[in-house]
Design a protein around this motif. Structure first.
Motif, short mmCIF file in Angstrom:
data_model
loop_
_atom_site.label_atom_id
_atom_site.label_comp_id
_atom_site.label_asym_id
_atom_site.label_seq_id
_atom_site.Cartn_x
_atom_site.Cartn_y
_atom_site.Cartn_z
N GLU A 86 18.25 2.22 -2.88
CA GLU A 86 16.74 2.78 -3.04
C GLU A 86 15.68 2.02 -2.05
OE1 GLU A 86 16.01 1.49 -7.15
OE2 GLU A 86 16.75 3.38 -7.71
N ALA A 87 16.14 0.53 -1.81
CA ALA A 87 15.52 -0.18 -0.86
C ALA A 87 15.48 0.34 0.47
CB ALA A 87 16.25 -1.64 -0.85
N ILE A 88 16.65 0.78 1.12
CA ILE A 88 17.06 1.28 2.24
C ILE A 88 16.18 2.49 2.58
CG2 ILE A 88 18.74 2.41 3.70
CD1 ILE A 88 20.77 0.52 2.68
N VAL A 89 16.26 3.43 1.67
CA VAL A 89 15.43 4.87 1.72
C VAL A 89 13.94 4.39 1.73
CG1 VAL A 89 14.94 6.89 0.54
CG2 VAL A 89 17.37 6.10 0.88
N SER A 90 13.60 3.75 0.79
CA SER A 90 12.04 3.24 0.55
C SER A 90 11.34 2.25 1.54
CB SER A 90 11.69 3.16 -0.84
OG SER A 90 12.35 1.82 -1.03
N ALA A 91 12.34 1.62 2.26
CA ALA A 91 11.73 0.57 3.20
C ALA A 91 10.84 1.30 4.26
CB ALA A 91 12.86 -0.12 3.59
N THR A 92 11.24 2.22 4.72
CA THR A 92 10.42 2.86 6.07
C THR A 92 9.15 3.64 5.40
OG1 THR A 92 12.43 3.50 7.21
CG2 THR A 92 10.55 4.51 7.55
N ILE A 93 9.16 4.07 4.49
CA ILE A 93 8.14 4.93 3.86
C ILE A 93 7.02 3.70 3.40
CG2 ILE A 93 7.15 6.39 1.98
CD1 ILE A 93 9.99 8.00 2.12
N GLY A 94 7.79 2.75 2.77
CA GLY A 94 6.64 1.41 2.23
C GLY A 94 6.13 0.75 3.63
N ALA A 95 6.81 0.49 4.40
CA ALA A 95 6.17 -0.24 5.50
C ALA A 95 5.20 0.61 6.50
CB ALA A 95 7.21 -0.39 6.42
N ALA A 96 5.58 2.08 6.47
CA ALA A 96 4.58 2.89 7.29
C ALA A 96 3.36 3.08 6.27
CB ALA A 96 5.04 4.22 7.01
N ALA A 97 3.33 3.01 4.95
CA ALA A 97 1.93 2.92 4.05
C ALA A 97 1.35 1.97 4.20
CB ALA A 97 2.47 3.21 2.50
N VAL A 98 1.90 0.74 4.27
CA VAL A 98 1.22 -0.63 4.57
C VAL A 98 0.49 -0.92 5.74
CG1 VAL A 98 1.34 -3.07 4.64
CG2 VAL A 98 2.65 -1.90 2.90
N PHE A 99 1.46 -0.35 6.88
CA PHE A 99 0.82 -0.52 8.19
C PHE A 99 -0.18 0.43 8.62
CE2 PHE A 99 3.86 -3.83 8.38
CZ PHE A 99 3.28 -4.86 9.16
#
Length: 132
Positions: free
Chosen positions: A68-81
């Motif tokens: 779950e962390a590997i899949v969602s890390a990119t989307i989460g970082a994109a949302a924050v940045f």
């Protein structure tokens, strides 16, 4: 009443003459290609990680949390940045931010390519999200 002589390359805006900036159209197309490729790679990355995760999960014996962390890390970082992108654009300019994001995305892709454990892969996914 005399007519105002308008300079070539200037525009009347709210009653005042404003000089237009002449830029290179090649540079605009260059940046447009970078932005387009970034969007394409984001979609490709999101789709390809699901297939890769099957092999990576077996190879590194990953638990569900890590998947779950590997899949969602990119989307989460994109949302924050994405929230910081407006501020950076005001500070540095749109063109510089697009170029910077392209280089950050490429660095993240290289880190993911050479990842030999789960932490390095996760860091690469986060960096790719920052670039997006």
């Amino acid at each position: 009443m005399g007519k105002k002589a308008e300079k070539k390359g200037s525009t009347k805006y709210d009653g005042e003459m404003v000089e237009e900036e002449k830029g290179s159209s090649f540079y605009v197309y260059y940046l447009t290609c970078f932005a387009t490729i970034g969007g394409l790679l984001f979609g490709y990355d999101t789709g390809i990680i699901s297939g890769s995760l099957l092999l990576i999960g077996d190879l590194w014996k990953l638990e569900t949390f890590w998947k779950e962390a590997i899949v969602s890390a990119t989307i989460g970082a994109a949302a924050v940045f994405a929230l910081l992108a407006g501020y950076l654009t005001d500070l540095l300019g749109r063109k510089k931010v697009i170029m910077l994001a392209s280089f950050v995305f490429t660095a993240g892709a290289i880190i993911m390519a050479v990842a030999n454990d789960i932490i390095v892969l996760l860091v690469g996914r986060l960096i790719v999200g920052i670039g997006i």
